[in-house]
Write a protein that holds these residues in place. Structure first.
Motif, PDB file in Angstrom:
ATOM      1  N   LEU A 112      -3.196   2.217  80.372  1.00 27.16           N
ATOM      2  CA  LEU A 112      -2.745   3.257  79.433  1.00 27.16           C
ATOM      3  C   LEU A 112      -3.802   3.480  78.356  1.00 27.16           C
ATOM      4  O   LEU A 112      -4.084   4.622  77.971  1.00 27.16           O
ATOM      5  CB  LEU A 112      -1.401   2.856  78.798  1.00 27.16           C
ATOM      6  CG  LEU A 112      -0.908   3.770  77.665  1.00 27.16           C
ATOM      7  CD1 LEU A 112      -0.823   5.233  78.123  1.00 27.16           C
ATOM      8  CD2 LEU A 112       0.448   3.298  77.136  1.00 27.16           C
ATOM      9  N   TRP A 123      -5.697   6.981  77.338  1.00 34.32           N
ATOM     10  CA  TRP A 123      -5.649   7.452  75.936  1.00 34.32           C
ATOM     11  C   TRP A 123      -7.050   7.642  75.379  1.00 34.32           C
ATOM     12  O   TRP A 123      -7.358   8.652  74.756  1.00 34.32           O
ATOM     13  CB  TRP A 123      -4.764   6.510  75.125  1.00 34.32           C
ATOM     14  CG  TRP A 123      -5.171   6.079  73.747  1.00 34.32           C
ATOM     15  CD1 TRP A 123      -5.363   4.788  73.332  1.00 34.32           C
ATOM     16  CD2 TRP A 123      -5.390   6.896  72.569  1.00 34.32           C
ATOM     17  NE1 TRP A 123      -5.715   4.752  72.006  1.00 34.32           N
ATOM     18  CE2 TRP A 123      -5.727   6.033  71.505  1.00 34.32           C
ATOM     19  CE3 TRP A 123      -5.342   8.264  72.330  1.00 34.32           C
ATOM     20  CZ2 TRP A 123      -6.025   6.484  70.223  1.00 34.32           C
ATOM     21  CZ3 TRP A 123      -5.640   8.725  71.039  1.00 34.32           C
ATOM     22  CH2 TRP A 123      -5.971   7.838  70.011  1.00 34.32           C
ATOM     23  N   LEU A 152       3.299   8.764  69.328  1.00 40.31           N
ATOM     24  CA  LEU A 152       2.218   8.182  70.138  1.00 40.31           C
ATOM     25  C   LEU A 152       1.969   6.721  69.774  1.00 40.31           C
ATOM     26  O   LEU A 152       1.651   5.897  70.636  1.00 40.31           O
ATOM     27  CB  LEU A 152       0.930   8.993  69.961  1.00 40.31           C
ATOM     28  CG  LEU A 152       0.886  10.360  70.639  1.00 40.31           C
ATOM     29  CD1 LEU A 152      -0.348  11.138  70.191  1.00 40.31           C
ATOM     30  CD2 LEU A 152       0.904  10.223  72.162  1.00 40.31           C
ATOM     31  N   ALA A 196       3.173   3.451  71.562  1.00 39.74           N
ATOM     32  CA  ALA A 196       2.488   2.819  72.699  1.00 39.74           C
ATOM     33  C   ALA A 196       2.110   1.381  72.368  1.00 39.74           C
ATOM     34  O   ALA A 196       1.907   0.559  73.263  1.00 39.74           O
ATOM     35  CB  ALA A 196       1.244   3.609  73.079  1.00 39.74           C
ATOM     36  N   VAL A 225       2.627  12.382  74.880  1.00 38.72           N
ATOM     37  CA  VAL A 225       1.662  11.826  75.839  1.00 38.72           C
ATOM     38  C   VAL A 225       1.220  12.907  76.827  1.00 38.72           C
ATOM     39  O   VAL A 225       0.034  13.025  77.156  1.00 38.72           O
ATOM     40  CB  VAL A 225       2.253  10.601  76.580  1.00 38.72           C
ATOM     41  CG1 VAL A 225       1.392  10.224  77.772  1.00 38.72           C
ATOM     42  CG2 VAL A 225       2.385   9.423  75.631  1.00 38.72           C
TER      43      VAL A 225
END
Ligand code: ZEM
Length: 291
Positions: A46, A50, A170, A173, A266
């Motif tokens: 992830l 990102w 966000l 995360a 996302v």
């Protein structure tokens, strides 16, 4: 003859089923290779998606997930990207198995797979990213610096086109994964379940007592009770800033609200700057391994 054959067959145009096969291969590899970190490559996958996306600059239209320019030394060596080679290397055999997918679509698809396989919300996907050469590498300094304050958070995410609410969504995360002293210099996980996406990041921020960790490393917080969890200075801004905090409280109270707004943010992050030929209503949702 060869040319005629190729013409008759036509170029390979991958369909939904083909991308689902890539998803399934990433999901299987995540399950198989469970001896990494807290038991999953999910968080670092992830983080790769990102950091590929978070270089976007709305004003110039540069950066973003299109191009996968982190493959090249200047960008791969940016301090913020330390440790992401683990994620890129993890995906290399998948790229060999499905050579038709671009690295840039693969990184984003894998970020989506990581979220879904760690029990997060569904993130719709559309293909269309193409790999670009080293000349498209972005300058250093576009990703956030964890030692900074709310002004910096708003400048960095504002540059990408996000508002306060999306910034807080966000940040959730950070329920996932951990900091590594040999990567960012920081140390430890944010939550007790770093391989399952939950709204615990907000709950812990709001409900636990936090103090500066006494150590030789960069300034970070630890929870008073167990001293086993951490928060970055930028994380703490989420509850110190009045507007940020309002959203953190909404997410702490209701995981469904968090999942919905996290998924939307996302999706937007992963599509920044991508010149899609497929329209927004033609996005796909991949089946998870436990569906
Ligand atoms: Zn992170 N992040 N991040 N982040 N991040 C780290 C780890 C992870 C910031 C940051 O400096 C750091 C977002 C926003 C911001 C993830 C996802 C997302 C680490 C630790 C740092 C220092 C790296 C290490 O040592 O391995 C800052 C300052 C942010 C905004 C202000 C957003 C947005 C994310 C996704 C949507 C994830 C999953 C990790 C865990 C990686 C791992 O290897 O476990």
């Amino acid at each position: 003859l060869f040319g005629q054959e190729a013409k008759a067959k036509g170029p390979f145009v991958p369909k939904y089923e083909d991308y689902q096969k890539v998803y399934d291969a990433v999901a299987k590899k995540l399950q198989d290779e469970d001896d990494y970190d807290d038991g999953s490559y999910g968080p670092v996958l992830l983080r790769l998606a990102w950091h590929a996306s978070g270089t976007y600059d709305a004003e110039t239209g540069t950066g973003g997930s299109n191009g996968a320019t982190m493959r090249f030394a200047p960008e791969g060596d940016h301090g913020a990207n330390a440790g992401l080679k683990a994620a890129r290397d993890f995906l290399e055999p998948i790229k060999e198995q499905f050579p038709w997918i671009s690295y840039s679509d693969l990184w984003i698809l894998s970020g989506i797979c990581a979220i879904q396989e760690m029990q997060g919300p569904k993130i719709p996907f559309r293909p269309g990213r193409t790999d670009r050469d080293v000349s498209f590498c972005t300058p250093d300094g576009r990703l956030p610096d964890a030692s900074k304050d709310r002004k910096h958070i708003r400048a960095i995410f504002g540059r990408m086109g996000f508002d306060d609410r999306e910034m807080v969504a966000l940040s959730g995360a950070h329920a996932l994964g951990r900091c590594h002293t040999d990567r960012s210099g920081y140390d430890g996980p944010w939550t007790f379940s770093p391989t399952t996406l939950t709204n615990d990041y907000y709950k812990l921020l709001l409900e636990e007592k936090w103090q500066w960790k006494k150590w030789n490393g960069p300034k970070q917080y630890e929870d008073v009770k167990t001293k086993s969890l951490m928060m970055l200075p930028t994380d703490m801004e989420i509850v110190k800033d009045k507007t940020f905090r309002k959203h953190a409280e909404r997410y702490a109270k209701d995981n469904d609200v968090f999942f919905k707004e996290f998924a939307d943010a996302v999706l937007k992050l992963f599509e920044l700057g991508v010149p899609f030929t497929v329209s927004e209503d033609q996005r796909w949702t991949f089946k998870s391994s436990f569906d």
